[in-house]
Design a protein around this motif. Structure first.
Motif, PDB file in Angstrom:
ATOM      1  N   GLU A 190       0.842  -1.164  -0.037  1.00  0.00           N
ATOM      2  CA  GLU A 190      -0.077   0.015   0.039  1.00  0.00           C
ATOM      3  C   GLU A 190       0.793   1.193  -0.064  1.00  0.00           C
ATOM      4  OE1 GLU A 190      -3.022  -0.550  -0.658  1.00  0.00           O
ATOM      5  OE2 GLU A 190      -3.097  -2.568  -0.179  1.00  0.00           O
ATOM      6  N   ASN A 191       2.211   1.164   0.210  1.00  0.00           N
ATOM      7  CA  ASN A 191       2.937   2.223   0.198  1.00  0.00           C
ATOM      8  C   ASN A 191       2.702   2.992   1.384  1.00  0.00           C
ATOM      9  OD1 ASN A 191       5.073   4.188  -0.386  1.00  0.00           O
ATOM     10  ND2 ASN A 191       4.110   5.215  -1.954  1.00  0.00           N
ATOM     11  N   SER A 192       2.594   2.199   2.730  1.00  0.00           N
ATOM     12  CA  SER A 192       2.316   2.936   3.676  1.00  0.00           C
ATOM     13  C   SER A 192       2.971   4.435   4.354  1.00  0.00           C
ATOM     14  CB  SER A 192       2.000   1.737   4.835  1.00  0.00           C
ATOM     15  OG  SER A 192       1.261   0.714   4.497  1.00  0.00           O
ATOM     16  N   GLY A 193       2.576   5.034   5.003  1.00  0.00           N
ATOM     17  CA  GLY A 193       3.094   6.309   5.633  1.00  0.00           C
ATOM     18  C   GLY A 193       3.002   6.336   7.053  1.00  0.00           C
ATOM     19  N   GLY A 194       2.694   7.323   7.657  1.00  0.00           N
ATOM     20  CA  GLY A 194       2.550   7.238   8.995  1.00  0.00           C
ATOM     21  C   GLY A 194       3.074   8.725   9.482  1.00  0.00           C
TER      22      GLY A 194
ATOM     23  N   GLY B  84       3.330  -0.081  -3.652  1.00  0.00           N
ATOM     24  CA  GLY B  84       2.375   0.668  -3.713  1.00  0.00           C
ATOM     25  C   GLY B  84       1.181   0.028  -4.762  1.00  0.00           C
TER      26      GLY B  84
ATOM     27  N   ASN C 257      -2.314  15.103   4.165  1.00  0.00           N
ATOM     28  CA  ASN C 257      -2.894  13.765   4.066  1.00  0.00           C
ATOM     29  C   ASN C 257      -3.641  13.901   5.193  1.00  0.00           C
ATOM     30  OD1 ASN C 257      -1.810  10.230   4.413  1.00  0.00           O
ATOM     31  ND2 ASN C 257      -3.770  11.234   3.569  1.00  0.00           N
TER      32      ASN C 257
ATOM     33  N   LEU D 143      -6.763  10.747  -4.351  1.00  0.00           N
ATOM     34  CA  LEU D 143      -7.911  10.051  -3.652  1.00  0.00           C
ATOM     35  C   LEU D 143      -7.203   9.326  -2.447  1.00  0.00           C
ATOM     36  CD1 LEU D 143      -9.422   7.806  -6.476  1.00  0.00           C
ATOM     37  CD2 LEU D 143      -9.639  10.173  -5.843  1.00  0.00           C
ATOM     38  N   SER D 144      -5.819   8.863  -2.599  1.00  0.00           N
ATOM     39  CA  SER D 144      -5.325   8.406  -1.466  1.00  0.00           C
ATOM     40  C   SER D 144      -3.937   8.587  -1.187  1.00  0.00           C
ATOM     41  CB  SER D 144      -5.445   6.706  -1.624  1.00  0.00           C
ATOM     42  OG  SER D 144      -4.684   6.014  -0.402  1.00  0.00           O
ATOM     43  N   GLY D 145      -3.620   8.930   0.090  1.00  0.00           N
ATOM     44  CA  GLY D 145      -2.194   9.261   0.485  1.00  0.00           C
ATOM     45  C   GLY D 145      -1.429   8.144   1.063  1.00  0.00           C
ATOM     46  N   GLU D 146      -2.185   7.088   1.630  1.00  0.00           N
ATOM     47  CA  GLU D 146      -1.383   5.964   2.173  1.00  0.00           C
ATOM     48  C   GLU D 146      -2.250   4.641   2.522  1.00  0.00           C
ATOM     49  OE1 GLU D 146       0.140   7.707   5.845  1.00  0.00           O
ATOM     50  OE2 GLU D 146      -1.859   7.051   6.995  1.00  0.00           O
ATOM     51  N   HIS D 147      -3.502   4.693   2.000  1.00  0.00           N
ATOM     52  CA  HIS D 147      -3.897   3.503   2.565  1.00  0.00           C
ATOM     53  C   HIS D 147      -4.273   2.733   0.990  1.00  0.00           C
ATOM     54  CE1 HIS D 147      -6.678   5.535   5.944  1.00  0.00           C
ATOM     55  NE2 HIS D 147      -4.981   5.443   6.410  1.00  0.00           N
ATOM     56  N   GLY D 148      -4.294   3.169  -0.018  1.00  0.00           N
ATOM     57  CA  GLY D 148      -4.201   2.633  -1.259  1.00  0.00           C
ATOM     58  C   GLY D 148      -5.904   2.570  -1.615  1.00  0.00           C
ATOM     59  N   ILE D 149      -5.781   2.273  -3.167  1.00  0.00           N
ATOM     60  CA  ILE D 149      -7.104   2.143  -3.562  1.00  0.00           C
ATOM     61  C   ILE D 149      -7.937   0.911  -3.408  1.00  0.00           C
ATOM     62  CG2 ILE D 149      -8.566   2.389  -5.920  1.00  0.00           C
ATOM     63  CD1 ILE D 149      -7.120   4.761  -5.038  1.00  0.00           C
TER      64      ILE D 149
ATOM     65  N   LYS E 197       2.669  12.662  -0.657  1.00  0.00           N
ATOM     66  CA  LYS E 197       2.307  11.101  -0.596  1.00  0.00           C
ATOM     67  C   LYS E 197       1.213  10.767  -1.583  1.00  0.00           C
ATOM     68  CE  LYS E 197       1.475   9.785   3.700  1.00  0.00           C
ATOM     69  NZ  LYS E 197       0.896   9.983   5.088  1.00  0.00           N
ATOM     70  N   ASN E 198       1.185   9.633  -2.077  1.00  0.00           N
ATOM     71  CA  ASN E 198       0.420   9.166  -3.158  1.00  0.00           C
ATOM     72  C   ASN E 198       0.070   7.966  -3.073  1.00  0.00           C
ATOM     73  OD1 ASN E 198      -1.107   8.692  -5.308  1.00  0.00           O
ATOM     74  ND2 ASN E 198      -0.084  10.521  -6.406  1.00  0.00           N
ATOM     75  N   SER E 199      -0.799   7.259  -2.817  1.00  0.00           N
ATOM     76  CA  SER E 199      -0.884   5.696  -2.893  1.00  0.00           C
ATOM     77  C   SER E 199      -2.257   5.557  -3.810  1.00  0.00           C
ATOM     78  CB  SER E 199      -1.029   5.099  -1.549  1.00  0.00           C
ATOM     79  OG  SER E 199       0.041   4.973  -0.785  1.00  0.00           O
ATOM     80  N   THR E 200      -2.280   6.046  -4.904  1.00  0.00           N
ATOM     81  CA  THR E 200      -3.388   6.031  -5.974  1.00  0.00           C
ATOM     82  C   THR E 200      -2.753   5.421  -7.113  1.00  0.00           C
ATOM     83  OG1 THR E 200      -4.090   8.167  -4.805  1.00  0.00           O
ATOM     84  CG2 THR E 200      -5.363   7.330  -6.793  1.00  0.00           C
ATOM     85  N   GLY E 201      -3.026   4.175  -7.365  1.00  0.00           N
ATOM     86  CA  GLY E 201      -2.447   3.675  -8.623  1.00  0.00           C
ATOM     87  C   GLY E 201      -1.197   3.561  -8.735  1.00  0.00           C
ATOM     88  N   TYR E 202      -0.717   2.775  -9.857  1.00  0.00           N
ATOM     89  CA  TYR E 202       0.814   2.755  -9.791  1.00  0.00           C
ATOM     90  C   TYR E 202       1.562   3.933  -9.692  1.00  0.00           C
ATOM     91  CZ  TYR E 202      -0.953  -1.794 -11.402  1.00  0.00           C
ATOM     92  OH  TYR E 202      -1.743  -3.228 -11.443  1.00  0.00           O
ATOM     93  N   ASN E 203       2.757   3.814  -9.489  1.00  0.00           N
ATOM     94  CA  ASN E 203       3.633   4.854  -9.140  1.00  0.00           C
ATOM     95  C   ASN E 203       4.249   5.227 -10.753  1.00  0.00           C
ATOM     96  OD1 ASN E 203       5.423   6.902  -8.650  1.00  0.00           O
ATOM     97  ND2 ASN E 203       6.770   5.615  -6.926  1.00  0.00           N
TER      98      ASN E 203
END
Lengths: 462, 462
Positions: free
Chosen positions: A144-148, A195, A377, A414-420, B182-188
């Motif tokens: 998910e390319n997680s952050g924090g 991600g 985010n 749409l998403s900064g760190e949770h994924g789609i 940050k971006n976890s929206t679709g592929y990088n």
């Protein structure tokens, strides 16, 4: 399809499940109340086993969904088309802490906090710290390319991954890069896999970067009587030349809910406070931290903050972080909810907050917002309260579309760190044009021509 | 093919070239003595023009090679199959310095140093600093994922690119991401395009991250009588908990050559010194820098460095950096040469240096090494001196293969920041297995089914 026949020769029966509690565990994650039962759960212990399982799934066109701790927030690890769930929990070894090179090699099932603790014993630092760090795994973080909170200074998962071993959707095993800090050799496959939400392959090993462990942290909780001022302050902190290691935002209600949920009410909350910032500055030496804190304090003053609560001891720091990390659970316990993970350019945060509240007023829902304000985010939790089924299943989607339109117009997404994952996929057309989506799809089809790898995720109408 | 007929309706004649000096300029870069004359050079001024040119090239299957300042070191911008060179030099506008969001939006032809200066006037910092920063462009930096001395603290180009506008090989225009940290929206997609060496599309606009500008730098030149000790010191500096903004390595000969080449001999060089480290520490406040310098100084002492030369003034700092940045040119002026851009895990640097020298002895060539030691990125310059044609065209490749085998066995790879381009492509089988190469190729074919985009680069036998 008879999954037993297909997979029984690859793993011993005690690591291949068709019923029991483990099936239930792998039917859920932390996303709303979703539930999808897989056809079979396999627990491989090696790359070779993962490869053999996937090769067989490829041959029989069985959907494959990798999973770990089930802490996902976008439904990314749910086997929505059934088939094989590949549980990577048993591949949880830290293979090598390489102190000389400041690297660590891990299997995907290592729990993030276990890794952090293991390297910190050697004076090293793995900075990515999702709220679920006590249970989530590195494999899921990579997916998910997680952050924090600390992403604002130290980056998200992609900034820490040097090299990956990946099992492709036909069972072949590749390495994506090299164990180096720099790499201009071929395409950045490593960055592409991070991600990609398990839709291009399964990560079976990761080489991660480490930094020297910062020894000192200053932590402050700052109340504001105006949400706009709190948000505006965030970008001014950076413009003043400070580089905090966290700048977290919580609405008043988030704080109240969390205190009630945890029973931890030692911090007194003034009802006139509308929002809080939790700001951390870190360094190797106390003398490095103080000038930064001073710059931050003058920005706070200029922006009309309330009295700053400086954590005086480690236990006070832990308490503040404990509260911040439990906000998600507290909100979840309060009501049925829907969480968005919007991200905008940092300075647009005040506008985003105004937009959220104004859309909420228009549609008649209550929202509680918090998140990683330093990165722009914002986690927007829309509460069900006593809204009708009709609203929740139909009207709400319109409201969310309206919100995402605003977010994308601000340069956000749409998403900064949770994924789609599953729950945001039908909004992808807001973030990407048809041409852009076709490029994403081309990559997906190239890696996974049979479409077996985590099907039904990321792409609209998938 | 009659390029005039194909392209004449797209650009006015003064920006479409078939002869003259501009053709010669676009026939070369800074890689050895390579020379490839394009069929036509076009100078678009807008994304729309780039798109129209590429659309026409797609239709007529004309090779397209994007170029800018011609400072590349891997032959990446050479039109080795002829066709269209798309010069992006006129697309050199800084479109927006967004102080609120710490971002800048640029066209690809902006010179890196021009960008650095423009943002530093606003108290902002773009850290990527290739030696050629005074002439190279952001577009080229993105194509090769360029680094520079400050990459060790601040990362390479990929770490600064938030979002790209890209013209695909069929002329369609996409954005790769969003203007967010940050971006976890679709592929990088952003991360995939950076470092793809113009083989997947042409970047026409980039949104880059900025940081607050550090106001203080300490800079020291440190001599060592042992190359191994100099190399070993590099990784110990980081293990001691220091985070320098540059750790550059120069062999004795590199220093001597550069002093002779530039005529700048103010720094006295002891003949017993075998290597130098140039170490920079930066920060927002003098008090932040000093504890770091102290930690570094004790590591230097433990590792038997010679007397540390601390730059006392800005002009002394400039002089030291001037010398370091001119090493490449100095080596080039000394002899015909071949440059490798190897990168290994940082702690393997002493072993890499030993391997270089031992392979040199075995094959009978002289090498001069320097580079970004903090990243494990070593520029190895093999000098022609009076070696035979036969050696230079046949034996040398064997030696380089032997070297790359060692590098890859150490966890390293072929290129840290110059890219593969033309001159390294036939070594790609050392860094990648056939399965790995097939994945790279699959991506290439997906983006560029007609193979018109910078053909003959990156892939062996291409």
């Amino acid at each position: 399809m008879n999954y037993r026949n297909i997979f029984q020769n690859i793993l011993p029966p005690e690591r291949l499940h068709f019923d029991g509690d483990i099936m239930e565990f792998h039917s859920k994650d932390e996303t709303e109340d979703l539930h999808f039962r897989p056809g079979v759960v396999a627990e491989p212990v090696s790359t070779m086993e993962v490869s053999a399982l996937i090769r067989m799934a490829f041959e029989h066109e069985v959907p494959v969904t990798a999973g770990g701790a089930r802490t996902g927030l976008s439904g990314g690890a749910l086997a929505i088309k059934g088939g094989l769930v590949l549980s990577l929990r048993r591949m949880n070894k830290i293979l090598l802490i390489d102190e000389k090179n400041h690297q660590v090699i891990v299997e995907p099932g290592v729990i993030t906090e276990v890794l952090q603790n293991a390297v910190s014993e050697k004076g090293l630092f793995y900075a990515v710290d999702p709220a679920s760090q006590g249970t989530c795994t590195i494999g899921g973080n990579i997916a998910e390319n997680s952050g924090g909170p600390r992403a604002v200074k130290y980056g998200v998962t992609k900034d820490w991954v040097l090299n990956l071993e990946v099992v492709l959707p036909d069972g072949r095993v590749i390495e994506t890069g090299a164990n180096t800090l720099k790499n201009s050799t071929g395409y950045n496959l490593t960055g592409l896999i991070v991600g990609s939400e398990g839709t291009l392959g399964v990560v079976t090993r990761a080489t991660l970067k480490l930094l020297p462990l910062p020894r000192f942290q200053a932590l402050m909780l700052v109340p504001f009587t105006s949400i706009t001022n709190a948000c505006k302050t965030v970008s001014e902190i950076f413009r003043a030349g400070a580089m905090p290691s966290a700048v977290e935002f919580m609405e008043h209600d988030a704080m109240v809910l969390t205190q009630e949920f945890t029973g931890n009410k030692e911090i007194s909350i003034d009802p006139t406070d509308k929002a809080y910032l939790l700001i951390e500055v870190d360094g190797f030496d106390e003398s490095e931290i103080m000038p930064q804190c001073e710059r931050i304090l003058s920005v706070l003053e200029e922006n009309g903050s309330g009295e700053v609560l400086f954590a005086q001891s480690d236990s006070e720091k832990e308490q503040l972080w404990f509260l911040r990390r439990r906000v998600g659970e507290a909100v979840k316990a309060a009501s049925i909810y829907k969480e968005e993970d919007t991200v905008v350019p940092r300075g647009m945060l005040p506008d985003l907050m105004l937009a959220v509240k104004s859309i909420g007023e228009k549609y008649g829902f209550r929202s509680i917002c918090y998140g990683h304000a330093g990165d722009g985010n914002l986690h927007i939790n829309i509460l069900r309260d006593d809204l009708s089924d009709q609203f929740w299943s139909v009207e709400l989607n319109k409201a969310i579309r309206e919100l995402f339109d605003v977010v994308v117009a601000m340069g956000g997404t749409l998403s900064g760190e949770h994924g789609i994952g599953l729950v945001q996929k039908d909004f992808m057309d807001i973030a990407f044009s048809p041409d852009e989506l076709s490029v994403l799809k081309m990559i997906k089809n190239g890696f996974d021509p049979k479409g077996i790898m985590n099907p039904g995720k990321m792409f609209p109408n998938s």
